[in-house]
Design a protein around this motif. Structure first.
Motif, short mmCIF file in Angstrom:
data_model
loop_
_atom_site.label_atom_id
_atom_site.label_comp_id
_atom_site.label_asym_id
_atom_site.label_seq_id
_atom_site.Cartn_x
_atom_site.Cartn_y
_atom_site.Cartn_z
N MET A 1 -6.38 -45.47 -13.71
CA MET A 1 -6.29 -44.71 -12.48
C MET A 1 -6.55 -43.23 -12.80
N ALA A 2 -7.34 -42.60 -12.01
CA ALA A 2 -7.68 -41.19 -12.23
C ALA A 2 -6.45 -40.32 -12.01
N THR A 3 -6.46 -39.15 -12.65
CA THR A 3 -5.31 -38.23 -12.57
C THR A 3 -5.01 -37.85 -11.12
N ASN A 4 -6.05 -37.59 -10.32
CA ASN A 4 -5.87 -37.21 -8.93
C ASN A 4 -5.18 -38.34 -8.14
N GLN A 5 -5.59 -39.58 -8.42
CA GLN A 5 -4.97 -40.72 -7.73
C GLN A 5 -3.52 -40.86 -8.14
N ARG A 6 -3.25 -40.68 -9.44
CA ARG A 6 -1.87 -40.78 -9.93
C ARG A 6 -1.01 -39.69 -9.29
N GLY A 7 -1.58 -38.49 -9.15
CA GLY A 7 -0.86 -37.39 -8.52
C GLY A 7 -0.54 -37.68 -7.07
N LYS A 8 -1.48 -38.29 -6.37
CA LYS A 8 -1.27 -38.64 -4.96
C LYS A 8 -0.20 -39.72 -4.83
N GLU A 9 -0.25 -40.70 -5.72
CA GLU A 9 0.76 -41.76 -5.71
C GLU A 9 2.15 -41.17 -5.95
N LYS A 10 2.25 -40.25 -6.88
CA LYS A 10 3.52 -39.60 -7.18
C LYS A 10 4.04 -38.82 -5.97
N GLU A 11 3.14 -38.13 -5.27
CA GLU A 11 3.54 -37.38 -4.07
C GLU A 11 4.05 -38.32 -2.98
N ILE A 12 3.43 -39.47 -2.85
CA ILE A 12 3.89 -40.47 -1.87
C ILE A 12 5.29 -40.95 -2.25
N LEU A 13 5.50 -41.23 -3.54
CA LEU A 13 6.79 -41.71 -4.00
C LEU A 13 7.88 -40.66 -3.80
N LYS A 14 7.55 -39.39 -4.04
CA LYS A 14 8.52 -38.31 -3.81
C LYS A 14 8.86 -38.20 -2.33
N ALA A 15 7.83 -38.28 -1.49
CA ALA A 15 8.05 -38.22 -0.04
C ALA A 15 8.88 -39.41 0.43
N ALA A 16 8.58 -40.59 -0.10
CA ALA A 16 9.32 -41.80 0.26
C ALA A 16 10.79 -41.67 -0.15
N THR A 17 11.02 -41.06 -1.29
CA THR A 17 12.40 -40.85 -1.76
C THR A 17 13.19 -40.04 -0.75
N ILE A 18 12.61 -38.97 -0.26
CA ILE A 18 13.29 -38.11 0.71
C ILE A 18 13.53 -38.83 2.02
N VAL A 19 12.48 -39.48 2.53
CA VAL A 19 12.59 -40.12 3.84
C VAL A 19 13.52 -41.33 3.80
N PHE A 20 13.38 -42.19 2.78
CA PHE A 20 14.28 -43.34 2.67
C PHE A 20 15.73 -42.89 2.49
N SER A 21 15.95 -41.86 1.67
CA SER A 21 17.31 -41.36 1.43
C SER A 21 17.93 -40.81 2.70
N ASP A 22 17.13 -40.07 3.48
CA ASP A 22 17.64 -39.45 4.71
C ASP A 22 17.83 -40.44 5.85
N LYS A 23 16.89 -41.39 5.98
CA LYS A 23 16.87 -42.24 7.17
C LYS A 23 17.23 -43.69 6.92
N GLY A 24 17.30 -44.09 5.64
CA GLY A 24 17.52 -45.50 5.35
C GLY A 24 16.20 -46.25 5.41
N PHE A 25 16.23 -47.48 4.98
CA PHE A 25 14.99 -48.26 4.92
C PHE A 25 14.42 -48.54 6.30
N HIS A 26 15.25 -49.03 7.22
CA HIS A 26 14.74 -49.48 8.51
C HIS A 26 14.30 -48.34 9.42
N ASN A 27 14.97 -47.20 9.34
CA ASN A 27 14.60 -46.07 10.21
C ASN A 27 13.49 -45.20 9.64
N ALA A 28 13.17 -45.39 8.38
CA ALA A 28 12.06 -44.64 7.77
C ALA A 28 10.76 -45.23 8.28
#
Length: 198
Positions: A1-28
């Protein structure tokens, strides 16, 4: 996987961490995660099959980061005392910084996920705990070499100690006490531990 793709995946995971933590699984929702990551909603599906896959990958990502950071903290310390204090301080900082995420991950078995996803999340939680137990068992080995710890079953003791440490950190964080208060509680915890294994 290219570095740019890996960086984008990491950003999605960081964003998911915040949203899931704040809203829970079902409300995210995936749209909010995408917006927080600065991408289009469809881009998430280039990296993750669905919301459950993203949830599992988010848990795995955070637990890998936890173990790597814990290992770095302990490895940078010298001797039993410094390593043991570093282990406790790391968990105190982690719990205070990420109380919502820690609580959310440890209660993930209560989320109505597919059985396969629940098992995968439980497996990564178990694996992270086992690795943390291994780290503290190694600290105890160093304590034995330095003559500060008596002959004990290190694996058993480490498994019990991690519960005590997390309990102490969580107790302090939920009471929203100041850091100075934790220093006193940590002193009590260390005294209790060393009286038992010293």
């Amino acid at each position: 996987m290219a570095t740019n793709q890996r960086g984008k995946e990491k950003e999605i995971l960081k964003a998911a961490t915040i949203v899931f933590s704040d809203k829970g699984f079902h409300n995210a929702n995936m749209g909010e995660i995408a917006q927080r990551a600065g991408i289009g909603k469809g881009t998430i599906y280039e990296y993750f099959k669905n919301k459950e896959d993203l949830f599992f990958q988010m848990a795995d990502f955070n637990l890998e980061h936890y173990i790597a950071s814990l290992n770095d903290r302990v490895q940078s310390a010298v001797g039993f005392d410094e390593k043991f204090h570093g282990f406790i301080d790391f968990h105190y900082e982690l719990v205070n910084r990420n109380m919502k995420l820690a609580d959310f991950l440890f209660k993930s078995e209560q989320i109505s996920l597919k059985a396969e996803t629940k098992k995968k999340v439980a497996d990564v939680l178990f694996n992270a705990r086992a690795r943390a137990v291994g780290i503290i068992a190694d600290i105890l080995r160093i304590g034995q070499q330095e003559g500060k710890i008596r002959d004990i079953d290190r694996e058993f003791t480490a498994d019990i100690l991690i519960n005590m440490i997390l309990g102490c950190c969580g107790r302090h964080a939920t009471r929203k006490q100041r850091d100075e208060g934790f220093a006193l509680e940590k002193e009590k915890l260390m005294s209790m531990i060393m009286e038992g294994i010293g």
